[in-house]
Scaffold this active site. Structure first.
Site, PDB file in Angstrom:
ATOM      1  N   ASP A 271      18.471  -0.654  43.409  1.00 47.53           N
ATOM      2  CA  ASP A 271      17.996   0.497  44.188  1.00 47.53           C
ATOM      3  C   ASP A 271      18.516   0.279  45.602  1.00 47.53           C
ATOM      4  O   ASP A 271      18.122  -0.686  46.276  1.00 47.53           O
ATOM      5  CB  ASP A 271      16.454   0.530  44.147  1.00 47.53           C
ATOM      6  CG  ASP A 271      15.901   1.675  44.968  1.00 47.53           C
ATOM      7  OD1 ASP A 271      16.639   2.233  45.809  1.00 47.53           O
ATOM      8  OD2 ASP A 271      14.717   2.013  44.777  1.00 47.53           O
ATOM      9  N   ASN A 299      27.989   7.103  46.981  1.00 53.57           N
ATOM     10  CA  ASN A 299      27.864   8.355  46.226  1.00 53.57           C
ATOM     11  C   ASN A 299      26.417   8.687  45.860  1.00 53.57           C
ATOM     12  O   ASN A 299      26.077   9.867  45.722  1.00 53.57           O
ATOM     13  CB  ASN A 299      28.725   8.271  44.948  1.00 53.57           C
ATOM     14  CG  ASN A 299      28.330   9.334  43.945  1.00 53.57           C
ATOM     15  OD1 ASN A 299      28.703  10.498  44.072  1.00 53.57           O
ATOM     16  ND2 ASN A 299      27.526   8.963  42.945  1.00 53.57           N
ATOM     17  N   GLY A 301      22.808   9.880  45.564  1.00 56.28           N
ATOM     18  CA  GLY A 301      22.126  10.881  46.386  1.00 56.28           C
ATOM     19  C   GLY A 301      21.038  11.547  45.574  1.00 56.28           C
ATOM     20  O   GLY A 301      21.086  11.573  44.346  1.00 56.28           O
ATOM     21  N   TYR A 366      17.710  17.286  52.822  1.00 54.13           N
ATOM     22  CA  TYR A 366      19.033  17.001  52.237  1.00 54.13           C
ATOM     23  C   TYR A 366      20.163  17.308  53.238  1.00 54.13           C
ATOM     24  O   TYR A 366      21.070  16.507  53.439  1.00 54.13           O
ATOM     25  CB  TYR A 366      19.188  17.854  50.972  1.00 54.13           C
ATOM     26  CG  TYR A 366      20.450  17.612  50.179  1.00 54.13           C
ATOM     27  CD1 TYR A 366      20.576  16.504  49.346  1.00 54.13           C
ATOM     28  CD2 TYR A 366      21.503  18.518  50.239  1.00 54.13           C
ATOM     29  CE1 TYR A 366      21.736  16.311  48.604  1.00 54.13           C
ATOM     30  CE2 TYR A 366      22.662  18.334  49.490  1.00 54.13           C
ATOM     31  CZ  TYR A 366      22.762  17.224  48.672  1.00 54.13           C
ATOM     32  OH  TYR A 366      23.911  17.029  47.938  1.00 54.13           O
ATOM     33  N   LYS A 370      22.930  14.809  54.854  1.00 51.92           N
ATOM     34  CA  LYS A 370      24.362  14.975  54.601  1.00 51.92           C
ATOM     35  C   LYS A 370      25.139  15.240  55.894  1.00 51.92           C
ATOM     36  O   LYS A 370      26.303  14.844  56.023  1.00 51.92           O
ATOM     37  CB  LYS A 370      24.592  16.092  53.578  1.00 51.92           C
ATOM     38  CG  LYS A 370      24.008  15.789  52.193  1.00 51.92           C
ATOM     39  CD  LYS A 370      24.639  14.551  51.569  1.00 51.92           C
ATOM     40  CE  LYS A 370      24.187  14.300  50.149  1.00 51.92           C
ATOM     41  NZ  LYS A 370      24.802  13.118  49.532  1.00 51.92           N
ATOM     42  N   THR A 402      27.170  19.616  37.683  1.00 54.87           N
ATOM     43  CA  THR A 402      26.508  18.363  37.282  1.00 54.87           C
ATOM     44  C   THR A 402      25.044  18.655  36.989  1.00 54.87           C
ATOM     45  O   THR A 402      24.587  19.781  37.152  1.00 54.87           O
ATOM     46  CB  THR A 402      26.530  17.301  38.415  1.00 54.87           C
ATOM     47  OG1 THR A 402      25.778  17.810  39.510  1.00 54.87           O
ATOM     48  CG2 THR A 402      27.930  16.955  38.855  1.00 54.87           C
TER      49      THR A 402
HETATM   50  P1  NAD Z   1      23.289  13.012  40.032  1.00 53.91           P
HETATM   51  O1  NAD Z   1      21.833  13.217  40.299  1.00 53.91           O
HETATM   52  O2  NAD Z   1      23.843  13.464  38.738  1.00 53.91           O
HETATM   53  O3  NAD Z   1      23.653  11.463  40.204  1.00 53.91           O
HETATM   54  C1  NAD Z   1      23.190  10.709  41.295  1.00 53.91           C
HETATM   55  C2  NAD Z   1      23.101   9.251  40.887  1.00 53.91           C
HETATM   56  O4  NAD Z   1      22.600   8.505  42.018  1.00 53.91           O
HETATM   57  C3  NAD Z   1      22.137   9.028  39.717  1.00 53.91           C
HETATM   58  O5  NAD Z   1      22.743   8.247  38.717  1.00 53.91           O
HETATM   59  C4  NAD Z   1      20.974   8.304  40.368  1.00 53.91           C
HETATM   60  O6  NAD Z   1      20.288   7.420  39.501  1.00 53.91           O
HETATM   61  C5  NAD Z   1      21.681   7.555  41.507  1.00 53.91           C
HETATM   62  N1  NAD Z   1      20.694   7.150  42.523  1.00 53.91           N
HETATM   63  C6  NAD Z   1      19.710   7.906  43.060  1.00 53.91           C
HETATM   64  N2  NAD Z   1      18.979   7.161  43.890  1.00 53.91           N
HETATM   65  C7  NAD Z   1      19.505   5.927  43.893  1.00 53.91           C
HETATM   66  C8  NAD Z   1      19.158   4.711  44.545  1.00 53.91           C
HETATM   67  N3  NAD Z   1      18.092   4.624  45.352  1.00 53.91           N
HETATM   68  N4  NAD Z   1      19.918   3.609  44.319  1.00 53.91           N
HETATM   69  C9  NAD Z   1      20.985   3.676  43.484  1.00 53.91           C
HETATM   70  N5  NAD Z   1      21.362   4.804  42.832  1.00 53.91           N
HETATM   71  C10 NAD Z   1      20.616   5.905  43.028  1.00 53.91           C
HETATM   72  O7  NAD Z   1      24.043  13.678  41.272  1.00 53.91           O
HETATM   73  P2  NAD Z   1      25.557  14.211  41.408  1.00 53.91           P
HETATM   74  O8  NAD Z   1      25.532  15.683  41.279  1.00 53.91           O
HETATM   75  O9  NAD Z   1      26.493  13.420  40.586  1.00 53.91           O
HETATM   76  O10 NAD Z   1      25.806  13.918  42.967  1.00 53.91           O
HETATM   77  C11 NAD Z   1      26.455  12.744  43.434  1.00 53.91           C
HETATM   78  C12 NAD Z   1      26.570  12.839  44.954  1.00 53.91           C
HETATM   79  O11 NAD Z   1      27.256  14.029  45.308  1.00 53.91           O
HETATM   80  C13 NAD Z   1      25.218  12.914  45.649  1.00 53.91           C
HETATM   81  O12 NAD Z   1      25.264  12.204  46.866  1.00 53.91           O
HETATM   82  C14 NAD Z   1      25.055  14.396  45.929  1.00 53.91           C
HETATM   83  O13 NAD Z   1      24.204  14.642  47.016  1.00 53.91           O
HETATM   84  C15 NAD Z   1      26.481  14.781  46.224  1.00 53.91           C
HETATM   85  N6  NAD Z   1      26.770  16.204  46.042  1.00 53.91           N
HETATM   86  C16 NAD Z   1      26.669  16.800  44.812  1.00 53.91           C
HETATM   87  C17 NAD Z   1      26.958  18.140  44.679  1.00 53.91           C
HETATM   88  C18 NAD Z   1      26.894  18.849  43.363  1.00 53.91           C
HETATM   89  O14 NAD Z   1      27.185  20.044  43.318  1.00 53.91           O
HETATM   90  N7  NAD Z   1      26.562  18.185  42.267  1.00 53.91           N
HETATM   91  C19 NAD Z   1      27.321  18.898  45.790  1.00 53.91           C
HETATM   92  C20 NAD Z   1      27.402  18.271  47.029  1.00 53.91           C
HETATM   93  C21 NAD Z   1      27.137  16.920  47.130  1.00 53.91           C
END
Ligand code: NAD
Length: 461
Positions: A271, A299, A301, A366, A370, A402
């Site tokens: 974590d 990555n 989030g 959020y 960001k 996603t």
């Molecule tokens: P997701 O929720 O599918 O995956 C996020 C991963 O981060 C998960 O596997 C989760 O377990 C891990 N995580 C969360 N808290 C954690 C912690 N404390 N320690 C370790 N791991 C941890 O999200 P995603 O859609 O793949 O997004 C990935 C990144 O991209 C994030 O930072 C998100 O904010 C950013 N993002 C996503 C989008 C989108 O459209 N999906 C858009 C803009 C930004």
């Protein structure tokens, strides 16, 4: 990888209905697969600026088909020679005559000079004007084509190859309307030794180096690697030759192990907000076979959406802790002046969001986190360059398909998906390709920047 609406409008009935109703018909974007040609083509160039020779050499090295064609795959204009606004008409003329012949999923690329690095006010005006031009072209293009501007500082010779290869290939499928600057590293910073050279000269000094495996021999860490964008970043970095340590929370152990096995890397349950995260990661990275890290991808989030008046303190803290404070703490350890975990020439890439640029209702937590990441990369870029000859940049994804976006309510989701020039959501691979590009040895002149991977989203534009 088409969404439902895309599938519908690509069929005969749906296509007919969409045409009659004036609805968008999103193109199925071409994405890079190993073995594909390095660049889209044929590439038609013009402009006669100071980068002409370098551009020709890059196109030749990449094996691009060049010269006139009935339907060019890419139109590239070297606008670095435009020193006053009257000369913009040359750029108009070139694109006016050809833009309608651009192939599906084609590329418009303009090479310019950062306005603050020009020789006169008139030249700065002309170069700034190009930004408006390219962003408008991006909004006019149809059928999956993109338009981007690469601003190259006059003292950044030998630097364009990595960016040109990215922007003229299927790797940048979801990057459009962007202005990327090369060579804006502050003058006092030490230039990264490995990346100052054009990557082709890297290839000539190191016979084992190749464009197919640009990250060979590099050690990378990806947080949040168990699923979504992080899992695809891990796969993409491994495809490019890196060893990847995949990090995620203990609750994701099974998925994390699968990803680590698929990339022949290692899994680490951690974590990133825990008090022991830094010592645990430090101990793992200092193990003899890892010995520090060349690339760290922040990555992981989370979201906890609520309007401000309804957001409880835990929802605020959780998002700020994971998305921003953990990144600050880990980055401090990566750059610890006494004993940095990041190796010389290392790279850090943060995952921001266009919501950090535009703001979003229900996401004060959020968006703050960001936007904070964009501040972090801007503030730390000179230090990373000075201390380690490395870089720190961010990617700002738009709407990416996603689990995070699947959880968004239907109508908001559909709006988010279509409100961009490509009229569709991006795929995790689009973000991963951008990360791999920023990590590549030839990208060392890009520092402190935020590259949007959003299909030219209207949000924050
Ligand atoms: P997701 O929720 O599918 O995956 C996020 C991963 O981060 C998960 O596997 C989760 O377990 C891990 N995580 C969360 N808290 C954690 C912690 N404390 N320690 C370790 N791991 C941890 O999200 P995603 O859609 O793949 O997004 C990935 C990144 O991209 C994030 O930072 C998100 O904010 C950013 N993002 C996503 C989008 C989108 O459209 N999906 C858009 C803009 C930004």
């Amino acid at each position: 990888m088409a969404d439902r609406y895309q599938k519908f409008t690509s069929g005969a009935v749906g296509g007919f209905a969409a045409r009659r109703l004036g609805l968008p018909r999103p193109e199925l974007l071409r994405r890079f697969r190993p073995g594909d040609r390095a660049l889209v083509g044929p590439v038609l160039t013009a402009g006669g600026g100071r980068l002409g020779k370098e551009l020709a050499a890059v196109l030749e090295a990449a094996g691009a088909e060049t010269g006139p064609a009935a339907s060019p795959g890419a139109l590239v204009f070297d606008a670095t020679g435009l020193t006053e606004s009257a000369e913009l008409a040359r750029m108009y003329g070139f694109f006016h005559d050809r833009i309608r012949t651009l192939a599906p999923c084609g590329r418009v690329l303009i090479l310019g000079t950062p306005p603050d690095r020009t020789g006169s006010a008139r030249e700065a005006v002309a170069q700034k004007a190009i930004e408006g031009f390219v962003r408008s072209v991006g909004k006019e293009l149809r059928r999956g084509a993109t338009a981007n501007l690469l601003q190259v500082a006059p003292d950044a010779p030998g630097a364009i190859e990595s960016a040109v290869r990215f922007l003229l290939s299927a790797r940048s499928a979801y990057v459009s309307g962007q202005v990327l600057a090369l060579g804006t590293v502050p003058a006092h910073s030490a230039e990264p030794a490995a990346s100052a050279a054009a990557a082709s000269s890297l290839a000539s000094t190191d016979p084992t180096w190749s464009w197919e495996k640009p990250l060979a021999g590099r050690k990378a860490v990806v947080t949040g690697a168990a699923r979504g964008i992080g899992a695809v970043i891990a796969r993409t970095l491994a495809r490019d030759g890196a060893f990847v340590l995949c990090v995620d929370v203990p609750g994701q152990a099974a998925a994390l192990t699968d990803v680590a096995a698929a990339v022949r890397g290692e899994a680490m349950e951690l974590d990133i907000t825990s008090a022991t995260a830094v010592p645990a990661l430090g101990a793992r990275l200092r193990r003899e076979d890892l010995g520090g890290v060349d690339l760290f991808v922040h990555n992981a989030g989370v979201t906890r959406d609520k309007t401000l008046g309804r957001m409880d303190r835990t929802q605020w803290d959780t998002v700020l802790d994971v998305n921003l404070r953990a990144v600050e703490t880990l980055t401090a350890a990566l750059l610890d002046p006494a004993d940095p975990l990041l190796r010389p020439g290392g790279r850090i890439v943060c995952t921001s969001s266009i919501n950090g640029i535009a703001g979003a209702a229900g996401q004060t937590n959020y968006a703050a986190s960001k936007a904070g990441l964009i501040g972090l990369v801007q503030a730390l870029a000179p230090r990373v360059a000075d201390q380690l000859g490395g870089t720190v940049n961010a990617v700002a994804p738009g709407f990416i398909e996603t689990r995070m976006t699947a959880a968004v309510p239907l109508f908001v989701r559909e709006a988010g998906r279509r409100m961009n020039s490509l009229r569709q959501g991006g795929q995790p691979i689009d973000v991963a390709e951008a990360v791999a590009f920023l990590a590549a040895p030839g990208s060392g002149r890009i520092n402190g920047q935020t590259l949007r991977v959003c299909g030219q989203s209207l949000l924050g534009a």
